[in-house]
Design a protein around this motif. Structure first.
Motif, mmCIF file in Angstrom:
data_model
loop_
_atom_site.group_PDB
_atom_site.id
_atom_site.type_symbol
_atom_site.label_atom_id
_atom_site.label_comp_id
_atom_site.label_asym_id
_atom_site.label_seq_id
_atom_site.Cartn_x
_atom_site.Cartn_y
_atom_site.Cartn_z
ATOM 1 N N UNK A 266 7.230 56.210 29.740
ATOM 2 C CA UNK A 266 8.369 55.442 30.217
ATOM 3 C C UNK A 266 8.204 54.015 29.690
ATOM 4 N N UNK A 267 9.128 53.578 28.849
ATOM 5 C CA UNK A 267 9.040 52.270 28.192
ATOM 6 C C UNK A 267 10.140 51.370 28.742
ATOM 7 N N UNK A 268 9.781 50.206 29.290
ATOM 8 C CA UNK A 268 10.796 49.286 29.826
ATOM 9 C C UNK A 268 11.712 48.726 28.739
ATOM 10 N N UNK A 269 12.998 48.577 29.055
ATOM 11 C CA UNK A 269 13.977 47.920 28.196
ATOM 12 C C UNK A 269 14.877 47.064 29.083
ATOM 13 N N UNK A 270 15.545 46.103 28.469
ATOM 14 C CA UNK A 270 16.438 45.221 29.210
ATOM 15 C C UNK A 270 17.845 45.324 28.634
ATOM 16 N N UNK A 271 18.807 45.520 29.510
ATOM 17 C CA UNK A 271 20.216 45.484 29.136
ATOM 18 C C UNK A 271 20.708 44.069 29.433
ATOM 19 N N UNK A 272 21.258 43.433 28.407
ATOM 20 C CA UNK A 272 21.790 42.082 28.547
ATOM 21 C C UNK A 272 23.309 42.137 28.723
ATOM 22 N N UNK B 103 27.188 44.953 27.148
ATOM 23 C CA UNK B 103 28.278 45.635 27.850
ATOM 24 C C UNK B 103 29.578 45.521 27.055
ATOM 25 N N UNK B 104 30.414 46.544 27.183
ATOM 26 C CA UNK B 104 31.703 46.549 26.484
ATOM 27 C C UNK B 104 32.764 45.835 27.318
ATOM 28 N N UNK B 105 34.006 45.896 26.867
ATOM 29 C CA UNK B 105 35.105 45.203 27.553
ATOM 30 C C UNK B 105 35.352 45.727 28.963
ATOM 31 N N UNK B 106 34.906 46.953 29.244
ATOM 32 C CA UNK B 106 35.058 47.527 30.582
ATOM 33 C C UNK B 106 33.861 47.242 31.477
ATOM 34 N N UNK B 107 32.875 46.515 30.955
ATOM 35 C CA UNK B 107 31.697 46.177 31.747
ATOM 36 C C UNK B 107 30.658 47.286 31.788
ATOM 37 N N UNK C 259 26.219 52.812 32.625
ATOM 38 C CA UNK C 259 25.393 51.678 33.031
ATOM 39 C C UNK C 259 26.379 50.529 33.173
ATOM 40 N N UNK C 260 26.495 49.965 34.370
ATOM 41 C CA UNK C 260 27.556 48.997 34.651
ATOM 42 C C UNK C 260 27.061 47.583 34.924
ATOM 43 N N UNK C 261 25.765 47.345 34.687
ATOM 44 C CA UNK C 261 25.284 45.982 34.896
ATOM 45 C C UNK C 261 24.054 45.709 34.050
ATOM 46 N N UNK C 262 23.880 44.444 33.682
ATOM 47 C CA UNK C 262 22.672 44.070 32.965
ATOM 48 C C UNK C 262 21.456 44.208 33.889
ATOM 49 N N UNK D 271 17.695 57.594 28.592
ATOM 50 C CA UNK D 271 17.917 56.216 29.006
ATOM 51 C C UNK D 271 18.074 56.293 30.512
ATOM 52 N N UNK D 272 17.235 55.546 31.242
ATOM 53 C CA UNK D 272 17.170 55.767 32.684
ATOM 54 C C UNK D 272 16.914 54.478 33.454
ATOM 55 N N UNK D 273 16.904 54.617 34.762
ATOM 56 C CA UNK D 273 16.564 53.499 35.627
ATOM 57 C C UNK D 273 15.123 53.083 35.335
ATOM 58 N N UNK D 274 14.757 51.896 35.744
ATOM 59 C CA UNK D 274 13.423 51.360 35.455
ATOM 60 C C UNK D 274 12.305 52.259 35.972
ATOM 61 N N UNK D 275 12.558 52.982 37.062
ATOM 62 C CA UNK D 275 11.534 53.877 37.613
ATOM 63 C C UNK D 275 11.617 55.296 37.056
ATOM 64 N N UNK D 276 12.594 55.546 36.184
ATOM 65 C CA UNK D 276 12.746 56.857 35.568
ATOM 66 C C UNK D 276 13.468 57.881 36.421
#
Length: 152
Positions: A16-22, A26-30, A81-84, A107-112
């Motif tokens: 499980x490798x951490x990643x950050x969504x900035x 996000x697209x025009x729909x968030x 995924x609706x938020x950074x 692609x998953x939540x931080x805890x998998x």
């Protein structure tokens, strides 16, 4: 309509490798733009292998096992995924061949626990001089065997 992301079983294989969504992912729909999922997976894959000394700095001749190309990419989008914020990519190998491999990802939540998207990617190792398939190094194969998903 609310879309429920499927939950995943406890991590019993792979990493499980951490990643950050900035915000700008996000697209025009968030929602996380569909093209960003493979990008996040690529970043996680790079981080995982960098931790094992496999790096690419632009020199194909010196790249070793990092001299590889994508042959195929398959992905399904399970929930938006609706938020950074902090997320993770679960990576594992489905197959480790002589010159190619297939890895799986979620692609998953931080805890998998929650899966937003999943798929597979096929890579082929290349000889930098000929750009023909070349065997993975034994060091790469040793790490790869640790990432293999158990059969069944």
């Amino acid at each position: 309509m609310t879309v429920e992301a499927p939950t995943a079983p406890a991590l019993s294989y792979g990493r499980l490798v951490p990643v950050t969504v900035h915000f700008d992912d996000l697209d025009a729909l968030g929602m996380l733009h569909n093209a960003r999922y493979p990008l996040m997976v690529e970043r996680a894959w790079t981080d995982l292998w960098s931790g094992h000394g496999v790096r690419f700095d632009g020199d194909w001749a010196a790249a070793g096992d990092a001299c590889n190309v994508v042959k195929e990419l398959r992905i399904s989008y399970d929930a938006p995924v609706t938020r950074p914020g902090d997320y993770a990519v679960h990576l594992w190998l489905e197959r480790l061949g002589t010159t190619g491999l297939t890895y799986g990802f979620r692609f998953c939540s931080a805890d998998g626990a929650v899966t937003y998207g999943q798929g597979t990617r096929v890579l082929v190792r290349l000889d930098p001089a000929t750009l023909r398939p070349a065997p993975w190094s034994e060091a790469f194969r040793a790490v790869g065997r640790e990432l293999l998903r158990p059969a069944g």
